[in-house]
Design an enzyme around this catalytic site. Structure first.
Site, mmCIF file in Angstrom:
data_model
loop_
_atom_site.group_PDB
_atom_site.id
_atom_site.type_symbol
_atom_site.label_atom_id
_atom_site.label_comp_id
_atom_site.label_asym_id
_atom_site.label_seq_id
_atom_site.Cartn_x
_atom_site.Cartn_y
_atom_site.Cartn_z
ATOM 1 N N ARG A 38 0.830 -1.207 0.000
ATOM 2 C CA ARG A 38 0.000 0.000 0.000
ATOM 3 C C ARG A 38 0.862 1.254 0.000
ATOM 4 O O ARG A 38 0.451 2.307 -0.467
ATOM 5 C CB ARG A 38 -0.933 -0.020 1.217
ATOM 6 C CG ARG A 38 -2.078 -1.019 1.102
ATOM 7 C CD ARG A 38 -2.796 -1.191 2.419
ATOM 8 N NE ARG A 38 -1.964 -1.877 3.396
ATOM 9 C CZ ARG A 38 -2.325 -2.114 4.651
ATOM 10 N NH1 ARG A 38 -3.494 -1.696 5.086
ATOM 11 N NH2 ARG A 38 -1.519 -2.760 5.466
ATOM 12 N N TYR A 59 -1.663 -3.658 -5.069
ATOM 13 C CA TYR A 59 -1.881 -5.097 -5.158
ATOM 14 C C TYR A 59 -2.519 -5.463 -6.487
ATOM 15 O O TYR A 59 -2.155 -6.450 -7.127
ATOM 16 C CB TYR A 59 -2.777 -5.586 -4.019
ATOM 17 C CG TYR A 59 -2.274 -5.277 -2.627
ATOM 18 C CD1 TYR A 59 -0.917 -5.220 -2.350
ATOM 19 C CD2 TYR A 59 -3.169 -5.063 -1.581
ATOM 20 C CE1 TYR A 59 -0.457 -4.942 -1.080
ATOM 21 C CE2 TYR A 59 -2.722 -4.785 -0.307
ATOM 22 C CZ TYR A 59 -1.370 -4.720 -0.056
ATOM 23 O OH TYR A 59 -0.928 -4.452 1.207
ATOM 24 N N HIS A 80 -6.816 -11.811 4.269
ATOM 25 C CA HIS A 80 -6.524 -13.074 3.583
ATOM 26 C C HIS A 80 -7.649 -13.489 2.639
ATOM 27 O O HIS A 80 -7.408 -13.872 1.486
ATOM 28 C CB HIS A 80 -6.276 -14.189 4.605
ATOM 29 C CG HIS A 80 -4.955 -14.090 5.284
ATOM 30 N ND1 HIS A 80 -4.460 -15.077 6.115
ATOM 31 C CD2 HIS A 80 -4.005 -13.122 5.271
ATOM 32 C CE1 HIS A 80 -3.283 -14.722 6.570
ATOM 33 N NE2 HIS A 80 -2.982 -13.532 6.076
ATOM 34 N N LYS A 98 -0.842 -18.801 7.176
ATOM 35 C CA LYS A 98 -1.813 -19.226 8.173
ATOM 36 C C LYS A 98 -2.089 -18.066 9.132
ATOM 37 O O LYS A 98 -1.234 -17.177 9.287
ATOM 38 C CB LYS A 98 -1.333 -20.471 8.927
ATOM 39 C CG LYS A 98 0.090 -20.340 9.522
ATOM 40 C CD LYS A 98 0.106 -19.515 10.773
ATOM 41 C CE LYS A 98 1.452 -18.873 10.996
ATOM 42 N NZ LYS A 98 1.357 -17.683 11.822
#
Length: 407
Positions: A38, A59, A80, A98
């Site tokens: 960003r 992104y 995520h 994770k």
């Protein structure tokens, strides 16, 4: 993409170049080609520091880059779900840090989404890197392939970070970012005991405790756990315990209490499995010979640095329900590679980290090649998030917020 390389990207908020950048340097088919953030200036600094040739200002710009085949997502947990879907829609394979999502609802939506389940869908892998190292798989083989037979009756796992490793304003301590100990390092012990107990074993928390943020900041983040301990039972009567701490205080008993508390603490990560007593034979005098296996893995988190697997078989002679004699047989195992008679041992190297092993299998799956057999599928990722949500409910804390993003 050419037949011999895979362009990947890594997000600069990841403070862990060893997760993808370093492993890719030793993989002949992987190139970390681009980075996005960003803050473009921060991305440029990160790229310069790690020798990444392309910097994208957003992104989305990265996802529109045709030279990128796969994306490593190390964003805060809250992002995520959205960015995995965006990557998959763009046709990019995803190595996803994770925990896979913020909660079980997101996980179910993600891993059952047509972008994941459709024919020729990109590869999606939740990055539980420790499961890909031969040490972890050797540990599991000693648990599940005991020469005496028997099943696991209890599993335990712990992982602690020293106090001072994370600042109190770290995103891991922000509820809106899906933070908390159980959403960070605490998810490793939970995954470990679930692997030991076996797929299909649903964990029901029977007790759980957590440590909140220090009083000076806890009022602004009342849903955050900085440490977690929990006990579980399964429908089949198996039990498990986990323990994790992001702010472990020192336990230096030889120092004044005020000094000891101020110093960071250290505890070896450890995972243990205890199998049920197995009757192996009956003797002429009426005594019965039982064996109870206990398998312990020291340092399941980064075994390439050091690990040891302790396999203790406790032999018990029991007559009329009373133990009349016991003795132990103990062996110590280290597994930096697969066994010599395993074809994988010709490819794997003893110095490979968990992350390098994981990258090997991720690329094998992308290339459609035979793999080691180690993989984390969508059902496993969903079950993991469901166990996390049930644990938070037992703690009296809320599941982490659900993204409103949809495709």
């Amino acid at each position: 993409m050419t037949p011999s390389d895979s362009g990947c990207s890594e997000h600069p908020t990841s403070r862990r170049p060893f997760a993808v950048i370093n492993p890719a340097k030793s993989h002949p088919e992987a190139i970390v080609a681009a980075v996005a953030a960003r803050d473009p200036e921060r991305a440029r600094q990160y790229a310069k520091r790690h020798g990444i040739p392309i910097v994208h200002d957003s992104y989305q710009s990265l996802l529109e880059d045709p030279s990128i085949d796969a994306v490593y997502i190390a964003l805060p947990n809250a992002y995520h779900y959205e960015w995995t879907l965006r990557c998959l829609k763009a046709g990019k394979h995803v190595l996803l840090e994770k925990p896979s999502c913020s909660n079980a609802e997101e996980a179910r939506k993600l891993f059952t989404h047509p972008l994941v389940t459709g024919s020729n869908a990109p590869v999606l892998l939740e990055a539980f890197h420790n499961q890909f190292h031969p040490a972890w798989q050797t540990f599991l083989s000693q648990v599940h392939q005991s020469p005496y037979g028997g099943t696991v009756k209890h599993a335990s796992s712990s992982f602690h970070l020293p106090q001072g490793y994370l600042a109190l304003d770290d995103i891991r301590f922000q509820y809106k970012m899906a933070g908390g100990c159980l959403m960070d390092l605490g998810t490793y012990p939970l995954s470990c005991v679930r692997q030991i107990l076996g797929k299909g074993e649903k964990l029901h928390p029977v007790s759980a405790q957590y440590q909140p943020l220090p009083p000076a900041v806890s009022a602004s983040e009342p849903q955050i756990d900085t440490a977690i301990s929990a006990a579980y039972e399964t429908d089949n009567g198996k039990t498990a315990e986990i323990d994790g701490n992001l702010l472990t205080e020192g336990r230096w008993s030889f120092l004044p209490a005020s000094w000891a508390k101020a110093l960071p603490g250290f505890q070896w990560p450890v995972t243990r499995a205890i199998l049920e007593d197995v009757l192996v034979d009956s003797q002429d005098d009426g005594a019965q010979h039982f064996v109870r296996r206990t398998v312990t893995l020291w340092n399941q988190v980064m075994p390439v640095l050091y690990h040891r697997i302790d396999v203790c078989d406790t032999h018990i002679l029991r007559r009329s329900g009373e133990n009349v004699k016991t003795w132990e047989e103990v062996k110590y195992i280290k597994a930096y590679n697969w066994p010599a008679d395993d074809e994988k041992s010709k490819t794997y190297q003893d110095w490979w980290t968990n992350y390098r092993c994981q990258l090997e299998e991720f690329i094998n799956r992308i290339k459609g090649r035979n793999e080691s057999g180690v993989w984390i599928d969508g059902a496993e990722s969903i079950a993991q998030m469901e166990a996390i949500d049930r644990t938070y409910n037992k703690l009296g804390l809320k599941a982490r917020p659900t993204s409103a993003f949809e495709i």
